[in-house]
Design a protein around this motif. Structure first.
Motif, PDB file in Angstrom:
ATOM      1  N   MET A  47       0.858  -1.177   0.000  1.00  0.00           N
ATOM      2  CA  MET A  47       0.000   0.000   0.000  1.00  0.00           C
ATOM      3  C   MET A  47       0.902   1.237   0.000  1.00  0.00           C
ATOM      4  O   MET A  47       1.541   1.557   0.998  1.00  0.00           O
ATOM      5  N   ALA A  48       0.992   1.900  -1.149  1.00  0.00           N
ATOM      6  CA  ALA A  48       1.753   3.143  -1.206  1.00  0.00           C
ATOM      7  C   ALA A  48       1.038   4.194  -0.366  1.00  0.00           C
ATOM      8  O   ALA A  48      -0.187   4.360  -0.465  1.00  0.00           O
ATOM      9  N   LEU A  49       1.792   4.892   0.449  1.00  0.00           N
ATOM     10  CA  LEU A  49       1.232   5.811   1.435  1.00  0.00           C
ATOM     11  C   LEU A  49       1.998   7.123   1.420  1.00  0.00           C
ATOM     12  O   LEU A  49       3.231   7.130   1.417  1.00  0.00           O
ATOM     13  N   LEU A  66      -4.018  12.636   3.325  1.00  0.00           N
ATOM     14  CA  LEU A  66      -3.510  11.272   3.227  1.00  0.00           C
ATOM     15  C   LEU A  66      -3.781  10.741   1.825  1.00  0.00           C
ATOM     16  O   LEU A  66      -4.834  11.015   1.242  1.00  0.00           O
ATOM     17  N   GLY A  67      -2.837   9.972   1.297  1.00  0.00           N
ATOM     18  CA  GLY A  67      -3.029   9.309   0.019  1.00  0.00           C
ATOM     19  C   GLY A  67      -2.635   7.855   0.107  1.00  0.00           C
ATOM     20  O   GLY A  67      -1.591   7.533   0.687  1.00  0.00           O
ATOM     21  N   LEU A  68      -3.459   6.954  -0.422  1.00  0.00           N
ATOM     22  CA  LEU A  68      -3.196   5.515  -0.421  1.00  0.00           C
ATOM     23  C   LEU A  68      -3.463   4.943  -1.810  1.00  0.00           C
ATOM     24  O   LEU A  68      -4.476   5.275  -2.432  1.00  0.00           O
ATOM     25  N   ILE A  69      -2.572   4.072  -2.277  1.00  0.00           N
ATOM     26  CA  ILE A  69      -2.788   3.349  -3.532  1.00  0.00           C
ATOM     27  C   ILE A  69      -2.267   1.921  -3.355  1.00  0.00           C
ATOM     28  O   ILE A  69      -1.071   1.718  -3.120  1.00  0.00           O
ATOM     29  N   PRO A  70      -3.132   0.904  -3.470  1.00  0.00           N
ATOM     30  CA  PRO A  70      -2.656  -0.478  -3.373  1.00  0.00           C
ATOM     31  C   PRO A  70      -1.883  -0.887  -4.623  1.00  0.00           C
ATOM     32  O   PRO A  70      -2.170  -0.416  -5.735  1.00  0.00           O
ATOM     33  N   GLN A  99      -8.478   1.811  -6.992  1.00  0.00           N
ATOM     34  CA  GLN A  99      -8.731   1.693  -5.560  1.00  0.00           C
ATOM     35  C   GLN A  99      -8.004   2.773  -4.756  1.00  0.00           C
ATOM     36  O   GLN A  99      -7.896   2.687  -3.534  1.00  0.00           O
ATOM     37  N   ALA A 100      -7.511   3.790  -5.451  1.00  0.00           N
ATOM     38  CA  ALA A 100      -6.798   4.876  -4.769  1.00  0.00           C
ATOM     39  C   ALA A 100      -7.735   5.626  -3.830  1.00  0.00           C
ATOM     40  O   ALA A 100      -8.948   5.734  -4.075  1.00  0.00           O
ATOM     41  N   TRP A 101      -7.175   6.152  -2.763  1.00  0.00           N
ATOM     42  CA  TRP A 101      -7.953   6.867  -1.740  1.00  0.00           C
ATOM     43  C   TRP A 101      -7.196   8.117  -1.324  1.00  0.00           C
ATOM     44  O   TRP A 101      -6.007   8.046  -0.998  1.00  0.00           O
ATOM     45  N   GLY A 158      -8.573   0.363   8.120  1.00  0.00           N
ATOM     46  CA  GLY A 158      -9.140  -0.746   7.364  1.00  0.00           C
ATOM     47  C   GLY A 158      -8.462  -0.939   6.015  1.00  0.00           C
ATOM     48  O   GLY A 158      -8.262  -2.072   5.564  1.00  0.00           O
ATOM     49  N   LYS A 159      -8.107   0.157   5.359  1.00  0.00           N
ATOM     50  CA  LYS A 159      -7.451   0.069   4.058  1.00  0.00           C
ATOM     51  C   LYS A 159      -6.003  -0.408   4.181  1.00  0.00           C
ATOM     52  O   LYS A 159      -5.492  -1.107   3.302  1.00  0.00           O
ATOM     53  N   LEU A 160      -5.333  -0.041   5.273  1.00  0.00           N
ATOM     54  CA  LEU A 160      -3.925  -0.372   5.443  1.00  0.00           C
ATOM     55  C   LEU A 160      -3.713  -1.746   6.074  1.00  0.00           C
ATOM     56  O   LEU A 160      -2.647  -2.349   5.915  1.00  0.00           O
TER      57      LEU A 160
END
Length: 237
Positions: free
Chosen positions: A48-50, A67-71, A81-83, A123-125
């Motif tokens: 999970m890129a964070l 915050l940025g997240l990309i699996p 699924q990026a957030w 939950g995502k991480l």
């Protein structure tokens, strides 16, 4: 409940131990996730890129602002699924931080507080190996933010693409004679590291863009310097 963790930590065992100690249900669920063992090959890891953008560099006095997240895996980046989430910090934004990441007072006016999005973030991480560029920022700010919300800290396994570059280029600072003749140190900042792998230039200091940039950099680093079969424990921190 803070525990001292060294670089040789068996993260799976650490997370299991923390699951038995965590008091808040969200943290307990996070630690109870299925975490990979140290000998799991990189090619089998769900990463999970964070990226965390902040109002400054001192976690004791500054705060998370986005915050940025990309699996991702080594094979693909799941951009669908990026957030990305802007967070309303306690206290005012300073002009320097607005200039840095371009998040303004109007942007945060209706944004949620960190505690309102914390369970979504966890939950995502959960169960993923985080990938960051310069891990002291993510480690310090997220740990402090979670402590302020829940009274308990947050630790998790991660790979640091800056740390990887540092180890790949241990002699990046030229000798004094070369410096005298204008030789510059080799930069391991995100944009400069990406350029060595012929990756495109992105606008910096947006949490989601920087997460994507970090994800692509990890894939390039592994493809260039490592085997997909290398165990994740050889690189995690």
């Amino acid at each position: 409940m803070k525990q001292v963790r060294n670089k040789q930590t068996d993260w799976a065992a650490y997370m299991k131990n923390m699951a038995s100690q965590a008091r808040h249900p969200a943290l307990k669920r996070f630690y109870q996730a299925d975490w990979p063992a140290a000998d799991t090959p990189l090619e089998d890891i769900e990463f999970m890129a964070l990226d965390v953008e902040t109002t400054g560099l001192d976690a004791r006095t500054h705060a998370v602002v986005s915050l940025g997240l990309i699996p991702l895996t080594l094979a693909r980046i799941r951009s669908d699924q990026a957030w990305h989430q802007v967070v309303r910090p306690r206290g005012d934004l300073v002009p320097e931080s607005v200039t840095f990441h371009h998040i303004t007072h109007s942007d945060i006016l209706q944004a949620p507080r960190f505690d309102e999005i914390l369970e979504i973030f966890l939950g995502k991480l959960a169960g993923k190996i985080a990938v960051v560029h310069y891990h002291p920022i993510e480690r310090a700010f997220l740990d402090r933010a979670v402590r302020q919300c829940l009274g308990e800290g947050l630790q998790f396994p991660l790979l640091d693409t800056m740390q990887i570059e540092a180890k790949l280029h241990p002699r990046r600072k030229p000798a004094w004679l070369l410096r005298l003749f204008g030789k510059q140190p080799l930069s391991i900042r995100l944009a400069d590291s990406r350029s060595r792998y012929n990756l495109p230039a992105y606008t910096a200091h947006h949490a989601l863009t920087d997460a994507l940039a970090t994800a692509e950099l990890l894939q390039a680093q592994v493809a260039t310097h490592f085997s997909p079969e290398q165990p994740v424990g050889s690189l995690w921190l």
